[in-house]
Design an enzyme around this catalytic site. Sequence first.
Site, PDB file in Angstrom:
ATOM      1  N   HIS A   1       0.811  -1.215   0.000  1.00  0.00           N
ATOM      2  CA  HIS A   1       0.000   0.000   0.000  1.00  0.00           C
ATOM      3  C   HIS A   1       0.843   1.263   0.000  1.00  0.00           C
ATOM      4  O   HIS A   1       0.421   2.301  -0.499  1.00  0.00           O
ATOM      5  CB  HIS A   1      -1.028  -0.042   1.127  1.00  0.00           C
ATOM      6  CG  HIS A   1      -2.157  -0.946   0.762  1.00  0.00           C
ATOM      7  ND1 HIS A   1      -2.158  -2.277   1.075  1.00  0.00           N
ATOM      8  CD2 HIS A   1      -3.270  -0.724   0.019  1.00  0.00           C
ATOM      9  CE1 HIS A   1      -3.239  -2.820   0.572  1.00  0.00           C
ATOM     10  NE2 HIS A   1      -3.938  -1.908  -0.070  1.00  0.00           N
TER      11      HIS A   1
ATOM     12  N   ARG B   1     -10.570   4.286  -1.440  1.00  0.00           N
ATOM     13  CA  ARG B   1     -10.083   3.452  -0.340  1.00  0.00           C
ATOM     14  C   ARG B   1     -10.372   4.169   0.983  1.00  0.00           C
ATOM     15  O   ARG B   1      -9.515   4.890   1.506  1.00  0.00           O
ATOM     16  CB  ARG B   1      -8.579   3.213  -0.491  1.00  0.00           C
ATOM     17  CG  ARG B   1      -8.196   2.265  -1.625  1.00  0.00           C
ATOM     18  CD  ARG B   1      -6.692   1.998  -1.607  1.00  0.00           C
ATOM     19  NE  ARG B   1      -6.328   0.845  -2.397  1.00  0.00           N
ATOM     20  CZ  ARG B   1      -5.864   0.887  -3.653  1.00  0.00           C
ATOM     21  NH1 ARG B   1      -5.744   2.048  -4.265  1.00  0.00           N
ATOM     22  NH2 ARG B   1      -5.525  -0.223  -4.285  1.00  0.00           N
TER      23      ARG B   1
ATOM     24  N   ARG C   1     -15.401   2.182  -1.162  1.00  0.00           N
ATOM     25  CA  ARG C   1     -15.164   0.855  -0.613  1.00  0.00           C
ATOM     26  C   ARG C   1     -15.206   0.935   0.903  1.00  0.00           C
ATOM     27  O   ARG C   1     -14.593   1.843   1.486  1.00  0.00           O
ATOM     28  CB  ARG C   1     -13.803   0.317  -1.062  1.00  0.00           C
ATOM     29  CG  ARG C   1     -13.561  -1.063  -0.443  1.00  0.00           C
ATOM     30  CD  ARG C   1     -12.310  -1.689  -0.913  1.00  0.00           C
ATOM     31  NE  ARG C   1     -11.145  -0.969  -0.413  1.00  0.00           N
ATOM     32  CZ  ARG C   1      -9.900  -1.316  -0.722  1.00  0.00           C
ATOM     33  NH1 ARG C   1      -9.694  -2.312  -1.551  1.00  0.00           N
ATOM     34  NH2 ARG C   1      -8.883  -0.654  -0.232  1.00  0.00           N
TER      35      ARG C   1
ATOM     36  N   GLU D   1     -11.253 -10.712  -4.716  1.00  0.00           N
ATOM     37  CA  GLU D   1      -9.816 -10.629  -4.453  1.00  0.00           C
ATOM     38  C   GLU D   1      -9.293 -11.829  -3.660  1.00  0.00           C
ATOM     39  O   GLU D   1      -8.133 -11.866  -3.258  1.00  0.00           O
ATOM     40  CB  GLU D   1      -9.439  -9.303  -3.786  1.00  0.00           C
ATOM     41  CG  GLU D   1     -10.301  -8.870  -2.638  1.00  0.00           C
ATOM     42  CD  GLU D   1      -9.940  -7.471  -2.131  1.00  0.00           C
ATOM     43  OE1 GLU D   1      -8.927  -6.892  -2.550  1.00  0.00           O
ATOM     44  OE2 GLU D   1     -10.685  -6.966  -1.283  1.00  0.00           O
TER      45      GLU D   1
ATOM     46  N   ASN E   1      -4.546  -6.970  -6.875  1.00  0.00           N
ATOM     47  CA  ASN E   1      -3.391  -6.937  -5.953  1.00  0.00           C
ATOM     48  C   ASN E   1      -3.492  -8.072  -4.943  1.00  0.00           C
ATOM     49  O   ASN E   1      -2.533  -8.804  -4.695  1.00  0.00           O
ATOM     50  CB  ASN E   1      -3.347  -5.613  -5.196  1.00  0.00           C
ATOM     51  CG  ASN E   1      -3.348  -4.427  -6.120  1.00  0.00           C
ATOM     52  OD1 ASN E   1      -2.945  -4.547  -7.266  1.00  0.00           O
ATOM     53  ND2 ASN E   1      -3.805  -3.280  -5.637  1.00  0.00           N
ATOM     54  N   ASP E   2      -4.669  -8.199  -4.354  1.00  0.00           N
ATOM     55  CA  ASP E   2      -4.853  -9.273  -3.384  1.00  0.00           C
ATOM     56  C   ASP E   2      -5.097 -10.603  -4.064  1.00  0.00           C
ATOM     57  O   ASP E   2      -4.673 -11.642  -3.560  1.00  0.00           O
ATOM     58  CB  ASP E   2      -6.008  -8.931  -2.434  1.00  0.00           C
ATOM     59  CG  ASP E   2      -5.535  -8.014  -1.319  1.00  0.00           C
ATOM     60  OD1 ASP E   2      -4.454  -8.270  -0.769  1.00  0.00           O
ATOM     61  OD2 ASP E   2      -6.223  -7.028  -1.016  1.00  0.00           O
TER      62      ASP E   2
ATOM     63  N   ARG F   1       2.333  -9.481  -0.729  1.00  0.00           N
ATOM     64  CA  ARG F   1       2.532  -8.394  -1.699  1.00  0.00           C
ATOM     65  C   ARG F   1       3.455  -7.303  -1.179  1.00  0.00           C
ATOM     66  O   ARG F   1       3.933  -6.470  -1.945  1.00  0.00           O
ATOM     67  CB  ARG F   1       1.177  -7.793  -2.101  1.00  0.00           C
ATOM     68  CG  ARG F   1       0.408  -7.213  -0.934  1.00  0.00           C
ATOM     69  CD  ARG F   1      -1.047  -6.938  -1.288  1.00  0.00           C
ATOM     70  NE  ARG F   1      -1.264  -5.574  -1.710  1.00  0.00           N
ATOM     71  CZ  ARG F   1      -2.467  -5.030  -1.847  1.00  0.00           C
ATOM     72  NH1 ARG F   1      -3.555  -5.752  -1.632  1.00  0.00           N
ATOM     73  NH2 ARG F   1      -2.590  -3.784  -2.228  1.00  0.00           N
TER      74      ARG F   1
ATOM     75  N   CYS G   1      -9.837  -3.099 -10.387  1.00  0.00           N
ATOM     76  CA  CYS G   1      -9.374  -1.898  -9.682  1.00  0.00           C
ATOM     77  C   CYS G   1      -8.005  -2.110  -9.026  1.00  0.00           C
ATOM     78  O   CYS G   1      -7.503  -1.222  -8.350  1.00  0.00           O
ATOM     79  CB  CYS G   1     -10.393  -1.433  -8.648  1.00  0.00           C
ATOM     80  SG  CYS G   1     -10.652  -2.614  -7.334  1.00  0.00           S
TER      81      CYS G   1
END
Length: 583
Positions: free
Chosen positions: A207, A314, A351, A450, A473-474, A484, A521
Amino acid sequence: MTFSIHGLAVARGIAIGRAVLVASSRVDVAHYFIQPEQVQVEIDRLRQARDAVVEELKRLQHELTAEAPPELGALLDVHLMLLEDESLSSGVKHWIEKRYYNAEWAVSSQMEVIGRQFDEMEDAYLRERKSDLEQVTERVLHFLKGGHSPVVRTKPHVRPQQELQLGDTMDVPLVLVAHDLSPADMLQFKQSVFTGFVTDVGGKTSHTAIVARSLDIPAVVGARSASQLIRQDDWLIIDGDMGVVIVDPSPIILAEYGFKQRQGDLERERLTRLRLTPAVTLDGQRIELLANIEMPEDADAAMLAGAVGVGLFRSEFLFMGRQGNLPEEDEQFEQYRRAVEGMQGLPVTIRTVDVGADKPLDEARHDAAHLNPALGLRAIRWSLADPEMFLTQLRAILRAAALGKVNLLVPMLAHASEIHQTLALVKQAQLDLDVRGVPYGNVRLGAMIEIPAAALSLKLFLKHFDFLSIGTNDLIQYTLAIDRADESVAHLYDPLHPAVLRLVADTIAEGAAQGKSVSVCGEMAGDVSMTRLLLGMGLKSFSMHPSQVLLVKQQILRADTVKLKALAQQVLASEDPAGLLAS
Ligand code: PEP
Ligand code: MG
């Protein structure tokens, strides 16, 4: 001497500037820039702290009894000597006067400079005196330490150009070097003077890296021992495209990178012309380009980039760094309202909070985190574990929906029971507002895909939700069992792994078959090397950092989805998708 350090390229572009090292001291030190007119105040603070330590040491010396070991007296002498050392005090003043560091930061910076000199000493006895230096500076820091301040503060008020003297340094570009930075620290970059940054740790989709990308400043993470190899004030080139940091570059290298930097600026300038061009492929497919944002004010960047909405807000960034004082309903509503109004009638996908893993609420809680935070109580699991907190957020989002188009997106769902609980809480939040007579609007409900388990249970998700958003990403992290945020396994974090591609392609196809919209996303959506493949898989909605929107649009304008469909099929059937895509 010029040398280079290799890390992971996370945010494009070239930054050239002097290194500012933070947080290398063992003591938790506040780092912020002061205003030029505060220089004397900081120097006075420093003097007072130093005097207090001298007084304390003298008192200790005085209180030493005859039985005390003689070494103790000698040690106190050494500490007093160090405190009176000219290079220590003039060095500290230098950082305050020339770089506008606060006193604590100046002390820890100078300690580092002198500490290195100790390290290089031949004589082992003298080398060991470094620990005395550390003890003394820590005492000074202890006296200086009033409240705690976060890592990076706002821009110092720069004096008018004519008042700047030669050698004055606020006109020198600065780049930040740190062992690690939390995502919340990174957010403060938005108001900071830094033009680039390097960290020792972190993965490409950590992140911290994501926030760096959203700031659109060149960054390299996972550069291992950069914060030890680089010294305060070294000249650095950060090549955010290649993931390389060049330390102390020669004039020829500087000139070469200066040229590249200017080329990059020109290219960006050129791209802005595409801002109002609709994102339509050569074969007439209209593609939706949305923005990922972290704070309501990012809506400005989204609008400037020509995004047609926010595909991922986010919201957890509103919850971080508040020492556990989570935002109340009105405060959250205010922030969501700002985002909705900032997007001027375009849709905003909020989200629900996704804290945990590499997004701690605050450092104190992070310490207490579980061994496997990415597999623990994060995202929707965290929200469902505290229904009152979750309801507060849901009510705030529903209220914002009365002011514009709002979509509500839920992260990290995997189980039917989580879906049912979430939907029941949305209903409950509506009921609460009905009872209070507070206006609210309709929201489209979306689920993030995800976790592989979710990607393999699409029917369940499509039954309950209006849209899906793939969090690659996840999805990559959990499909490949690769943290990650861990640079030591970054080489195995592979968006093109056939298993990942299969899950992404199936989600897009299944959504289309049921007539529901599917967006991506995760970082994949803003990665131009993936655009053609995603278009070939049938993706119609991409959500990414505002800084990537125009680059991806450029790819879309050149694409023919009919031809790309065949390419995607080949890639999906291939054992070497990366090779095929590159050819
Ligand atoms: C993702 O996982 O791809 C995503 C978009 O969510 P985040 O990066 O915030 O976990
Ligand atoms: Mg995610």
